[in-house]
Design a protein around this motif. Structure first.
Motif, short mmCIF file in Angstrom:
data_model
loop_
_atom_site.label_atom_id
_atom_site.label_comp_id
_atom_site.label_asym_id
_atom_site.label_seq_id
_atom_site.Cartn_x
_atom_site.Cartn_y
_atom_site.Cartn_z
N PRO A 1 -0.56 7.72 12.08
CA PRO A 1 -1.43 7.32 10.98
C PRO A 1 -2.81 7.98 11.02
O PRO A 1 -3.37 8.31 9.96
N ALA A 2 -3.34 8.19 12.21
CA ALA A 2 -4.67 8.80 12.31
C ALA A 2 -4.67 10.27 11.94
O ALA A 2 -5.74 10.86 11.74
N LEU A 3 -3.50 10.88 11.84
CA LEU A 3 -3.41 12.29 11.49
C LEU A 3 -3.22 12.52 10.00
O LEU A 3 -3.18 13.66 9.55
N THR A 4 -3.10 11.45 9.23
CA THR A 4 -2.86 11.58 7.79
C THR A 4 -4.18 11.67 7.02
O THR A 4 -5.22 11.19 7.48
N ARG A 5 -4.07 12.26 5.82
CA ARG A 5 -5.28 12.41 4.99
C ARG A 5 -5.02 11.96 3.55
O ARG A 5 -5.85 12.22 2.67
N SER A 6 -3.93 11.28 3.31
CA SER A 6 -3.65 10.78 1.96
C SER A 6 -2.85 9.49 2.08
O SER A 6 -2.14 9.28 3.07
N PRO A 7 -2.95 8.61 1.08
CA PRO A 7 -2.17 7.36 1.12
C PRO A 7 -0.66 7.59 1.18
O PRO A 7 0.06 6.86 1.85
N LEU A 8 -0.18 8.64 0.49
CA LEU A 8 1.26 8.92 0.51
C LEU A 8 1.72 9.30 1.91
O LEU A 8 2.74 8.80 2.40
N ALA A 9 0.97 10.18 2.55
CA ALA A 9 1.33 10.58 3.91
C ALA A 9 1.27 9.39 4.86
O ALA A 9 2.11 9.24 5.74
N LEU A 10 0.27 8.54 4.66
CA LEU A 10 0.15 7.34 5.50
C LEU A 10 1.37 6.44 5.34
O LEU A 10 1.93 5.95 6.33
N GLY A 11 1.79 6.24 4.10
CA GLY A 11 2.96 5.40 3.86
C GLY A 11 4.21 5.97 4.52
O GLY A 11 5.03 5.22 5.07
N LEU A 12 4.37 7.29 4.49
CA LEU A 12 5.56 7.91 5.08
C LEU A 12 5.59 7.77 6.59
O LEU A 12 6.63 7.46 7.19
N GLY B 1 7.20 1.66 11.41
CA GLY B 1 7.86 0.39 11.17
C GLY B 1 9.30 0.40 11.64
O GLY B 1 9.80 -0.61 12.17
N ALA B 2 9.99 1.53 11.48
CA ALA B 2 11.37 1.64 11.96
C ALA B 2 11.43 1.46 13.46
O ALA B 2 12.30 0.75 13.99
N ALA B 3 10.51 2.10 14.18
CA ALA B 3 10.48 1.96 15.63
C ALA B 3 10.12 0.54 16.04
O ALA B 3 10.70 -0.03 16.98
N TYR B 4 9.18 -0.06 15.31
CA TYR B 4 8.75 -1.42 15.62
C TYR B 4 9.89 -2.42 15.41
O TYR B 4 10.14 -3.29 16.25
N LEU C 1 3.28 -1.31 3.15
CA LEU C 1 4.66 -1.73 2.92
C LEU C 1 5.65 -0.85 3.68
O LEU C 1 6.79 -1.25 3.93
N GLY C 2 5.20 0.38 4.03
CA GLY C 2 6.06 1.26 4.82
C GLY C 2 6.44 0.64 6.15
O GLY C 2 7.58 0.78 6.61
#
Length: 407
Positions: free
Chosen positions: A108-119, A125-128, A68-69
């Motif tokens: 996204p590939a550098l994240t290790r938690s769902p929260l970090a992924l969402g952020l 998404g803002a850039a897209y 959803l992010g």
């Protein structure tokens, strides 16, 4: 006087005509590269979602919330980008958001938690969302300068970029880590931006005030312009609804309801995407022959007929044929709707139409899921046909609204 207005005058004759035509050709090529890059980067990220899900330890629900992010970032930025384009020019905003998109696709590939992924997906998404509004705004200005309805060619480049990004990502997924793959996408994105960006930056977009666009479009007061833009935004929504529905539910319909082999079922969306790309590649010629209103009406009617076949046909091959016809029908509705909205209200119109259209992509998959639970998946998919028919009706109704600035 804005640059593209000068170019438009020069193209009609005089010693500057050849130089102006060359300048427009270079602008068109550079802008086409940005559309292709957008599709390429987004598809490259999408094919690595399963691997990123695994490395973050996200459940299906966690992943859904994280994704959803992308939607939230895109929708928020789309509502602001029109103002940025008016202040700084759509070319500057296109290049800036392309750099941000290229950098953020690796996060996204550098994240290790769902929260970090969402952020980080909020940033992605803002850039897209930003680049979609900015490059469509730039395309509207270029279409007006060229005096040819070439908007579908830009969206064809987006589709081709997406197909290449998805295909390449599928090939690399087995032997390359998500981190290496997405960092590679960053390098490609920055390299293409370095090549195409200077062309756009050397030729700033005109960014005319809303009243000049309104006067040029022959529309009424600003309130009427807003209503026209919303109508074309809803038409774009109808198209995006169908694209999102087929992307998420087409293969399941083929496999679950018709007993198709998984490989054949997976081809369902590919057939749809291929015919949509082909339709967009031929869109300029179609618009020159039929005009925008007849293209909208014919496209909506064709998509409605194709989706009825795709949803209700009793055989796999008839369903695939229906998906193919649907792709052809929907191909040029979104580009034409965005172009008409931009002709009426400039970047603000593009922002509104794009936001509504993106909302359709978000609305389609969950709506199909709820309707499938209440009725059945084939019945749920007929809503795609209903909305396509609605787009045809609205396109005809708005035939004299905001007359386009190109023939």
């Amino acid at each position: 006087m804005p640059l593209l207005n000068k170019v438009r005058t020069a193209t009609s004759g005089g010693s500057g005509g050849d130089t102006a035509a060359h300048s427009l050709s270079r602008l068109r090529l550079a802008l086409t590269l940005f559309f292709a890059l957008d599709g390429f980067l987004f598809a490259g990220w999408v094919v690595r979602i399963p691997a990123v899900k695994q490395q973050t330890g996200a459940s299906a629900g966690d992943l859904g919330l994280a994704l959803l992010g992308v939607s939230a970032g895109a929708v928020i930025t789309m509502t602001l980008t029109g103002r940025l384009c008016r202040r700084y020019g759509s070319h500057v905003v296109t290049v800036t958001t392309a750099v941000l998109l290229s950098l953020s696709v690796a996060l996204p590939a550098l994240t290790r938690s769902p929260l970090a992924l969402g952020l980080v997906l909020l940033v992605f998404g803002a850039a897209y969302g930003g680049i979609n509004v900015a490059m469509n705004s730039a395309a509207v200005d270029l279409v007006a300068a060229l005096r040819r309805p070439v908007m579908p060619s830009f969206h064809a480049a987006f589709s081709l970029g997406g197909m290449i990004g998805a295909g390449l990502g599928g090939l690399l997924a087995g032997g390359l880590s998500p981190t290496a793959h997405l960092l590679g996408l960053t390098v490609v994105g920055l390299a293409l931006t370095a090549v195409a960006g200077p062309v756009l930056l050397r030729h700033p977009s005109p960014g005319p005030p809303p009243e000049s666009l309104t006067a040029g479009a022959g529309d009424g007061p600003s309130g009427g312009s807003r209503r026209v833009v919303v109508v074309f935004g809803v038409i774009a929504l109808c198209t995006a609804y169908g694209e999102g529905a087929l992307a998420d539910w087409g293969a399941l319909h083929l496999e679950q309801d018709l007993g198709a082999h998984p490989g054949v079922a997976a081809a369902g969306y590919s057939v749809f995407a291929l015919t949509m790309t082909a339709g967009r590649l031929s869109g300029t010629a179609l618009l020159e022959r039929l005009g925008q209103t007849r293209t909208l009406v014919a496209g909506g009617a064709t998509a409605a007929a194709g989706m009825l076949l795709g949803a209700l046909a009793p055989t796999v091959w008839a369903t695939l044929l229906g998906f193919a016809v649907t792709g052809l029908g929907l191909a040029n509705i979104f580009p034409v709707a965005v172009a008409r909205a931009g002709a009426v209200a400039g970047p603000a119109g593009v922002a509104t139409a794009s936001t509504l259209g993106y909302g359709g992509m978000l609305l389609g998959p969950p709506s199909i899921g709820f309707l499938a639970d209440w009725f059945s998946l084939p019945v749920a998919l007929t809503t795609v046909a209903a909305l396509a028919a609605g787009a045809a009706v609205m396109g005809y109704w708005a035939r004299n609204a905001g007359a386009p600035r190109v023939s």
